[in-house]
Each structure stands twice: as C-alpha cells, then as structure tokens.
Design a protein around this motif. Structure first.
Motif, PDB file in Angstrom:
ATOM      1  N   GLY A   7      28.622  29.758   4.927  1.00 11.79           N
ATOM      2  CA  GLY A   7      28.142  29.706   3.513  1.00 11.79           C
ATOM      3  C   GLY A   7      27.293  28.479   3.248  1.00 11.79           C
ATOM      4  N   LEU A   8      26.538  28.274   4.039  1.00 10.09           N
ATOM      5  CA  LEU A   8      25.627  27.258   3.832  1.00 10.09           C
ATOM      6  C   LEU A   8      24.523  27.767   2.906  1.00 10.09           C
ATOM      7  CD1 LEU A   8      25.168  25.440   7.352  1.00 10.09           C
ATOM      8  CD2 LEU A   8      26.788  24.827   5.475  1.00 10.09           C
ATOM      9  N   SER A   9      23.778  26.799   2.101  1.00  6.12           N
ATOM     10  CA  SER A   9      22.781  26.968   1.288  1.00  6.12           C
ATOM     11  C   SER A   9      21.222  27.178   2.245  1.00  6.12           C
ATOM     12  CB  SER A   9      22.250  26.117   0.102  1.00  6.12           C
ATOM     13  OG  SER A   9      22.001  24.843   0.722  1.00  6.12           O
ATOM     14  N   MET A  10      20.559  27.805   1.832  1.00  6.18           N
ATOM     15  CA  MET A  10      19.147  28.074   2.435  1.00  6.18           C
ATOM     16  C   MET A  10      18.570  26.615   2.563  1.00  6.18           C
ATOM     17  SD  MET A  10      18.539  30.846   3.943  1.00  6.18           S
ATOM     18  CE  MET A  10      16.943  30.244   4.711  1.00  6.18           C
ATOM     19  N   GLN A  11      18.721  25.776   2.049  1.00  6.09           N
ATOM     20  CA  GLN A  11      17.991  24.585   1.988  1.00  6.09           C
ATOM     21  C   GLN A  11      18.936  23.672   3.196  1.00  6.09           C
ATOM     22  OE1 GLN A  11      18.451  21.880  -1.364  1.00  6.09           O
ATOM     23  NE2 GLN A  11      17.375  20.179  -0.618  1.00  6.09           N
ATOM     24  N   LYS A  49      18.714  21.913   8.965  1.00 10.91           N
ATOM     25  CA  LYS A  49      19.282  22.002  10.178  1.00 10.91           C
ATOM     26  C   LYS A  49      18.273  22.676  11.252  1.00 10.91           C
ATOM     27  CE  LYS A  49      24.218  21.915   9.328  1.00 10.91           C
ATOM     28  NZ  LYS A  49      25.675  22.549   9.701  1.00 10.91           N
ATOM     29  N   LEU A  50      17.714  23.637  10.952  1.00 10.33           N
ATOM     30  CA  LEU A  50      17.062  24.303  12.235  1.00 10.33           C
ATOM     31  C   LEU A  50      15.622  23.769  12.371  1.00 10.33           C
ATOM     32  CD1 LEU A  50      17.673  27.936  11.070  1.00 10.33           C
ATOM     33  CD2 LEU A  50      18.823  26.693  12.926  1.00 10.33           C
ATOM     34  N   ILE A  51      15.189  22.992  10.972  1.00 12.15           N
ATOM     35  CA  ILE A  51      13.942  22.150  11.279  1.00 12.15           C
ATOM     36  C   ILE A  51      14.161  20.924  11.982  1.00 12.15           C
ATOM     37  CG2 ILE A  51      12.101  20.691  10.044  1.00 12.15           C
ATOM     38  CD1 ILE A  51      12.610  23.108   7.617  1.00 12.15           C
ATOM     39  N   VAL A 104      11.779  29.551   8.133  1.00 10.04           N
ATOM     40  CA  VAL A 104      12.881  29.753   8.198  1.00 10.04           C
ATOM     41  C   VAL A 104      13.382  31.118   7.195  1.00 10.04           C
ATOM     42  CG1 VAL A 104      15.427  29.012   7.676  1.00 10.04           C
ATOM     43  CG2 VAL A 104      13.690  27.509   8.538  1.00 10.04           C
ATOM     44  N   ARG A 105      12.760  30.846   6.177  1.00 11.96           N
ATOM     45  CA  ARG A 105      12.995  32.140   4.966  1.00 11.96           C
ATOM     46  C   ARG A 105      12.429  33.354   5.572  1.00 11.96           C
ATOM     47  NH1 ARG A 105      15.148  30.227   0.463  1.00 11.96           N
ATOM     48  NH2 ARG A 105      15.124  28.005   0.096  1.00 11.96           N
TER      49      ARG A 105
END
Length: 201
Positions: A159-163, A168-170, A181-182
């Motif tokens: 349930g993490l936000s896209m931000q 995290k991924l960056i 990412v988007r």
C-alpha cells in the motif's frame, strides 16, 4: 559608467550599443537589464496566477531580452515602433502566456495519464479481490520479472504511495527517476491485467 553615459542611459544609446556589438553590446545589455528588470518582473508577476511555476519571471525576462536583441540586429525593431519598455513588455507577455498555455496542456495530459493509471490499478485490485486470487497473483507477478514484482508488491500489497515506491527504487538503483518508475508501473499493471483476464476466460 555604462555606455559612457549617466546611470540612466537612453533607449537610443542602448539600441546603438547592441548594434555596435562587442563590449558595447555587453554594456548595453547590462544597462537594458538594470533599467527595466524591475518593471518587467512586476508586469509578469501581475499576470501570473499566484502559483509556483518551473519557469520564473527572471527566465522570461532574459528570453525577452534575447528575442529583443535578435530583432534589433535583424532590423525588425526600431525606436519608431515603440519604446523599449513597451516593446519588452509585449515580448514578455507573449512568452509568459505561451509558457502558461504549455504548462496547462502538460498538466492536463499528465492528469489524464494519471487517471488512466489509477483506473487500471483499481481494476487489477478489484479482480484479484473478487476472485480471491492472491496466490494466483503471486504466480502471475513472478512471470513479469523482478522489477514488476517489486513495484506491484509495494503498491498493491504494502500500500505504498507512488512517491514512496519511486524513492525506494531510485535509491537502490533500480530506476533512474520518478518518470521511469511510473512508466514501468503502468506497463506492469497492463501486463498483469492481461494475464488475469486470459486466465479467467
């Protein structure tokens, strides 16, 4: 002393300096900026909506000065046409309104794209819940690869936000920026939707 004149050089001396080129042109541009930047900045701010824009009035002013210099050198502007202040304000107004229009179009496209992502995400979540398919979900996501699994698990399960997902991924070097990412999330959602649909036809 700029242009060898007073602290308030005339419009004529500024135009002459630009046409002379070299050091005189540089001095003329400095004089031009000092003479009009305050009134031009107020002129632009008065026409803004009070919100923050990526491009600031200072950017517009320098673009206007660059356009003005080009027009002076190619002879499409003379002081018979208008005063420097009036002419610069006209350029600033056109540049600013063009930028605002482009910004509005960009935001409209982005909002539409985000709405499509959100709808697709809702569809995926609804289908998984309705079919009580979480075990199947895990199997399906494993077929999509490591990056898709990371994104979808963080979004649909944690349930993490896209931000938060982007950060995290960056940070771990999986993606370069928020936009990549988007884009990856959108592709992953479409892939899993196709898999869910094909498995239940």
């Amino acid at each position: 002393m700029i242009l060898g004149l007073s602290k308030h050089p005339s419009d004529e001396s500024i135009v002459e300096g630009i046409l002379a080129g070299g050091r005189k042109e540089h001095e003329a541009l400095v004089a031009l900026y000092k003479k009009f930047h305050v009134s031009l900045e107020r002129f632009i701010i008065h026409r803004s909506t009070g919100r923050d824009y990526a491009k600031q009035p200072e950017d517009i002013i320098w673009e206007a000065i660059e356009a003005f210099v080009v027009n002076v050198k190619k002879g499409s502007f003379t002081l018979k046409d208008a005063t420097l202040e009036t002419y610069l304000k006209s350029i600033c107004k056109n540049l600013w309104f063009r930028y605002i229009s482009q910004e509005a179009s960009r935001e409209e496209r982005q909002n539409k794209y985000m709405a499509e992502w959100d709808k697709l995400e809702d569809d995926v979540s609804d289908m998984l819940i309705e079919k009580e398919n979480w075990e199947n979900y895990i199997n399906l996501v494993n077929k999509l690869g490591k990056n898709c699994k990371q994104i979808l698990d963080m979004r649909l399960i944690e349930g993490l936000s896209m931000q938060e997902i982007s950060q995290k991924l960056i940070a771990n070097g999986t993606f370069e920026n928020d936009q990549t990412v988007r884009n990856a999330k959108s592709k992953c959602l479409k892939k899993i939707m196709e898999l869910i649909t094909s498995n239940h036809q």
